[in-house]
Design a protein around this motif. Structure first.
Motif, PDB file in Angstrom:
ATOM      1  N   ARG A   1     -28.924 -23.220  -9.998  1.00 31.16           N
ATOM      2  CA  ARG A   1     -27.939 -23.525  -8.969  1.00 31.16           C
ATOM      3  C   ARG A   1     -28.056 -25.003  -8.637  1.00 31.16           C
ATOM      4  NH1 ARG A   1     -27.617 -18.774  -4.666  1.00 31.16           N
ATOM      5  NH2 ARG A   1     -26.874 -20.519  -3.427  1.00 31.16           N
ATOM      6  N   PRO A   2     -26.950 -25.687  -8.405  1.00 32.25           N
ATOM      7  CA  PRO A   2     -27.013 -27.102  -8.053  1.00 32.25           C
ATOM      8  C   PRO A   2     -27.880 -27.335  -6.818  1.00 32.25           C
ATOM      9  CG  PRO A   2     -24.757 -26.467  -8.563  1.00 32.25           C
ATOM     10  CD  PRO A   2     -25.561 -25.207  -8.505  1.00 32.25           C
ATOM     11  N   ALA A   3     -28.700 -28.363  -6.880  1.00 31.04           N
ATOM     12  CA  ALA A   3     -29.569 -28.687  -5.746  1.00 31.04           C
ATOM     13  C   ALA A   3     -28.751 -29.140  -4.544  1.00 31.04           C
ATOM     14  CB  ALA A   3     -30.558 -29.777  -6.150  1.00 31.04           C
ATOM     15  N   GLN A   4     -27.626 -29.799  -4.794  1.00 31.64           N
ATOM     16  CA  GLN A   4     -26.717 -30.229  -3.734  1.00 31.64           C
ATOM     17  C   GLN A   4     -25.363 -29.563  -3.995  1.00 31.64           C
ATOM     18  OE1 GLN A   4     -26.799 -34.524  -3.989  1.00 31.64           O
ATOM     19  NE2 GLN A   4     -28.630 -34.650  -2.720  1.00 31.64           N
ATOM     20  N   PRO A   5     -25.125 -28.387  -3.408  1.00 33.70           N
ATOM     21  CA  PRO A   5     -23.965 -27.582  -3.777  1.00 33.70           C
ATOM     22  C   PRO A   5     -22.641 -27.979  -3.131  1.00 33.70           C
ATOM     23  CG  PRO A   5     -25.243 -26.442  -2.128  1.00 33.70           C
ATOM     24  CD  PRO A   5     -25.994 -27.720  -2.438  1.00 33.70           C
ATOM     25  N   SER A   6     -22.530 -29.197  -2.617  1.00 41.18           N
ATOM     26  CA  SER A   6     -21.317 -29.569  -1.881  1.00 41.18           C
ATOM     27  C   SER A   6     -20.069 -29.494  -2.762  1.00 41.18           C
ATOM     28  CB  SER A   6     -21.459 -30.984  -1.303  1.00 41.18           C
ATOM     29  OG  SER A   6     -21.742 -31.920  -2.325  1.00 41.18           O
ATOM     30  N   HIS A   7     -20.225 -29.723  -4.080  1.00 42.30           N
ATOM     31  CA  HIS A   7     -19.071 -29.676  -4.970  1.00 42.30           C
ATOM     32  C   HIS A   7     -19.226 -28.570  -6.026  1.00 42.30           C
ATOM     33  CE1 HIS A   7     -17.516 -33.148  -3.058  1.00 42.30           C
ATOM     34  NE2 HIS A   7     -18.365 -34.006  -3.569  1.00 42.30           N
ATOM     35  N   TRP A   8     -19.979 -27.529  -5.686  1.00 42.45           N
ATOM     36  CA  TRP A   8     -20.202 -26.408  -6.602  1.00 42.45           C
ATOM     37  C   TRP A   8     -19.102 -25.380  -6.376  1.00 42.45           C
ATOM     38  CZ3 TRP A   8     -24.586 -22.346  -5.650  1.00 42.45           C
ATOM     39  CH2 TRP A   8     -24.602 -21.417  -6.705  1.00 42.45           C
ATOM     40  N   VAL A   9     -18.316 -25.105  -7.413  1.00 47.23           N
ATOM     41  CA  VAL A   9     -17.166 -24.213  -7.299  1.00 47.23           C
ATOM     42  C   VAL A   9     -17.271 -23.107  -8.337  1.00 47.23           C
ATOM     43  CG1 VAL A   9     -14.649 -24.023  -7.304  1.00 47.23           C
ATOM     44  CG2 VAL A   9     -15.741 -26.136  -6.506  1.00 47.23           C
ATOM     45  N   ALA A  10     -17.365 -21.864  -7.878  1.00 48.67           N
ATOM     46  CA  ALA A  10     -17.391 -20.708  -8.770  1.00 48.67           C
ATOM     47  C   ALA A  10     -15.963 -20.210  -8.971  1.00 48.67           C
ATOM     48  CB  ALA A  10     -18.260 -19.600  -8.184  1.00 48.67           C
TER      49      ALA A  10
END
Length: 274
Positions: A175-184
């Motif tokens: 999982r991205p360490a900084q999920p601010s721009h993580w889009v599933a």
């Protein structure tokens, strides 16, 4: 932009006589020590009488499991040719111009229980191994890969958007360490005013999105809002090329919706299909 894909269960075995596996040629060479361990553990379990049970496959796949014992000398081909499931057929990573192929190499990462992560151009053999497997000497693959993938993918993500098309088993590996721009990316079916999460057409629709992001001429999305804007360009796209007497019966992308930012985890990009 970083696009994350799961591997396909179905794989096309490269033709005999091609180059054999060479871990030194794969991208993300920092993963090679763990790749070696998983390769050895997979070969060992694939020789056992209970190999089918451990790997969670049916008797009809016994030949593919046996092939796991010969991976170090097996013929290889680019991953874009080896992975041959529904998502990959729709994404068409093997049907790109040279410029588009370079874009795919720079942005698409395939998360694998055996290799950790590869690009579409990495030379790999066909194999049988799910991320949900536990191997002697390695343990559960998702947790085993997690720290190693973090070292590689955390650097690649930087501040760009992560377009996550993985299933849950593969998403558990990193999982991205900084999920601010993580889009599933999820696919919803709309019928009679109701929406439901469906598997039918889901892989194909995700594949269409991947191909669109790779082949569109505009700048690659840099955040979740720009990703949603790019995905909206698919509204009206048919999900099948099969000819039908009544064209209105052809499933299509109806809408694209982006959820509000959550407190933690990924945002949801929903592709609504008929």
């Amino acid at each position: 932009m970083l696009v994350l894909l799961p591997p396909s269960e179905g794989k096309t075995a490269p033709a005999a006589g091609g180059p054999v596996l060479d871990l030194g040629t794969l991208s993300a060479p920092a993963l090679n020590p763990w790749r070696e361990r998983v390769l050895d553990a997979l070969a060992e379990v694939s020789r056992r009488p209970d190999a089918l049970e451990v790997l969670g496959v049916s008797a009809g796949l016994a030949d593919e499991v046996a092939r796991n014992t010969r991976l170090r000398t097996a013929a290889t081909a680019p991953a874009r040719r080896v992975y041959s499931g529904v998502l990959y057929a729709a994404a068409g990573l093997d049907r790109l111009t040279p410029a588009q192929r370079a874009r795919a190499t720079a942005t698409v990462r395939i998360v694998s229980g055996l290799w950790g992560v590869v690009t579409p151009e990495d030379l790999i053999p066909a194999y049988r191994l799910s991320m949900g497997t536990t191997l002697d000497g390695v343990g559960a693959l998702a947790s085993g890969w997690r720290p190693h993938l973090g070292q590689v993918l955390d650097t690649e993500v930087a501040d760009g958007v992560v377009v996550d098309c993985r299933s849950a088993a593969y998403a558990a590996a990193w999982r991205p360490a900084q999920p601010s721009h993580w889009v599933a990316v999820r696919v919803l079916r709309e019928h009679a005013g109701r929406r439901t999460v469906v598997s039918h057409h889901a892989k194909h629709t995700r594949g269409l999105l991947v191909r669109h992001l790779i082949t569109r001429r505009s700048r690659a999305p840099r955040d979740a809002d720009e990703l949603a804007g790019a995905a909206t360009e698919l509204v009206g796209t048919a999900l099948t090329t099969a000819s039908r007497a009544d064209d209105t019966a052809v499933p299509r992308v109806l809408a694209v919706e982006l959820d509000a930012p959550p407190r933690s985890g990924a945002r949801q990009l929903s592709l609504v299909v008929s």
